[in-house]
Design an enzyme around this catalytic site. Structure first.
Site, PDB file in Angstrom:
ATOM      1  N   LYS B  57       0.805  -1.225   0.000  1.00 17.18           N
ATOM      2  CA  LYS B  57       0.000   0.000   0.000  1.00 17.18           C
ATOM      3  C   LYS B  57       0.836   1.272   0.000  1.00 17.18           C
ATOM      4  CE  LYS B  57      -4.424  -1.421   0.364  1.00 17.18           C
ATOM      5  NZ  LYS B  57      -5.534  -0.922  -0.466  1.00 17.18           N
ATOM      6  N   SER B  83      -8.680   1.434   8.574  1.00 13.36           N
ATOM      7  CA  SER B  83      -8.176   0.916   9.846  1.00 13.36           C
ATOM      8  C   SER B  83      -6.958   0.038   9.611  1.00 13.36           C
ATOM      9  CB  SER B  83      -9.266   0.104  10.545  1.00 13.36           C
ATOM     10  OG  SER B  83      -9.660  -0.962   9.709  1.00 13.36           O
TER      11      SER B  83
END
Lengths: 328, 328
Positions: B57, B83
């Site tokens: 990511k 989250s």
């Protein structure tokens, strides 16, 4: 050190080519920017946790087995006593040359360890949990079945096999200034030192040990100060529980290894093992956490001109059925 | 897929060079003889668990942040809701360009996750644990503080960033026949497919998903069959809980990804994660266990001419304070 008793450069080179011919992998080097920042050096992780059977021990065991088979192709089998990585490694090595193998383990060895040894085909023989019982059971099986004993570290071919790590390392990392090596019996550090110091005498080889090992005193006095009979250290690092180094390995260490030893507490070792899992994303055993913990907690003890440092992450055989060491 | 809306080959190349200039590491490829034996193929593990912030990511987030700063050097800050790994990644990316960052997380997010997000400097804002509250809180902060929203997958720069994995992969592994990719929103597989299929149209890109994703039906009908509002899957794999793929990513997948989808049960995923720890000595998260589980359990579904297969081990952020998934 008596040069006649120890593996020559040529023998380590031959070991490397034998192991390659048996498809033992060249383990990769990993780096980590966070580790470089933490230590202020360039750290090169030699990932022996990725080695076959999960530790460097398969190098020494396989080299010893291959050499023994060359001398006597009719060898009936192999035997050793070990509850840990050497047991797995010899079991694996014997399976490669298609010979039976017995591994003597003390009563009470955890099932995950005996399973790992049996996985490669060795037969387990249970003995009493004393050094004397281990040795005598091993000897008895050797005599009864005419099996060759392959000891875990005090054997030239085992030392030469472990030395193949340095053959790879010196090709993989140019301009290496130092190598940090976890030490138990001393086979790993002896093999690495024998190769690396002959290729480049400026490379410094440092031992990392649990507390109570007395190695720095022994190296400084060039004398075996360890109490007899051999003692076990009070450490959670099972692979480094033996206090004494070997009678073949200790003289090698005296002539080639730095007198300055990195002594690491169990807490530091466990913290470093956790760091390896959480930050490096590597599954390592506590003995690998030993060298990692040494450099993380004591890098300021190294001369500032030591820039490029290899750490031997010696193995990854940690029990993943139980709580991890930092959860206990 | 509308070529105007999706990153071009050039944009992915530029992303790769931007990320390199920011010292994002080229992640290594590891191989495993046991995995090759188990699957009867040559498996190449692309270790995004070693990527900064512990997952791929950081590629997409950093590329999006760098491009946004180039367009408007006076940008005040960044915000997202996540989250998990995207939250950490954006927190990290914003720290690189020295801008504040807010990450909106639902009430009840475990402390180890919020700690990881805060570690890189982001401010946490807690919202209600509903998709609606997440979106509206994020939007509100964006408006109040004039911060740019960086979404987790449905953004061309994020997709281009994830595509840099394929730039590396095609250099690292010659003669690649297929790439297996875990899919949640679809940013990772879209970026990889956009690059790999344009360089070599014969490379086949396979999606791996948890059960209930309905992706194979959607791809076969080239239609969004997913129920609205967006649903969450009943899986332990938190990173792949979203049922729907994105409105930008789904058309890319329709044109470039194989219709045959690997659907993996939670048990298979957990077993594969355990295999990664125990045998590969790699710390991976369950989403990485997804692609590993697919190839271990379903390699016979692949044509026999598919020999060289890359698996994207997308991340290694698994909670190491708690029991491991197979211990629960």
């Amino acid at each position: 050190m008596d040069e006649k008793e120890v593996p020559s450069l040529a023998e380590i080179h031959i070991a490397a080519s034998h192991l390659r011919s048996m498809s033992l992998p060249i383990t990769p080097i990993l780096t980590s920017s966070i580790l470089n920042t933490l230590t202020g050096r360039n750290i090169y992780l030699k990932c022996e946790n990725f080695q076959r059977t999960g530790s460097f021990k398969s190098r020494g065991a396989l080299n010893a087995v291959l050499n023994a088979m060359k001398i006597d192709p009719n060898l009936k089998g192999f035997v050793t006593h070990s509850s840990g990585n050497h047991g797995q490694a010899l079991s694996y090595a014997a399976s490669i040359v298609k010979r039976p193998c017995v591994v003597v383990v003390p009563r009470g060895t955890p099932k995950n360890k005996t399973d790992a040894i049996e996985h490669y085909g060795a037969e387990l023989v249970i003995c009493e949990p004393t050094p004397a019982s281990r040795t005598s059971t091993c000897l008895q099986i050797s005599q009864e079945r005419d099996f060759l004993i392959i000891p875990p570290f005090d054997h030239p071919d085992v030392i030469a096999g472990q030395g193949t790590i340095a053959v790879e390392l010196l090709e993989q990392v140019p301009d290496l200034d130092a190598i940090l090596v976890p030490v138990s019996g001393g086979g790993l550090i002896s093999g690495i030192a024998l190769y690396a110091k002959r290729i480049n005498p400026n490379i410094r080889i440092f031992a990392c040990t649990p507390e109570g090992k007395m190695l720095e005193e022994c190296l400084n006095k060039q004398e075996r100060l360890w109490p007899e009979p051999p003692q076990f250290l009070n450490t959670k690092c099972e692979a480094c529980r033996l206090q004494q180094c070997g009678s073949l390995t200790f003289p090698i260490m005296c002539s080639l290894v730095e007198k300055q030893v990195f002594t690491v507490s169990d807490k530091t070792m466990i913290d470093a093992t956790r760091f390896a899992f959480e930050r490096l994303k590597l599954v390592v055993e506590l003995a690998a956490g030993l060298s990692l913990g040494a450099i993380i907690s004591q890098s300021d003890r190294l001369d500032s001109n030591i820039r490029n440092i290899a750490l031997i992450l010696c193995g990854g055989n940690i029990d993943l059925n139980e709580k991890l060491p930092w959860q206990q």
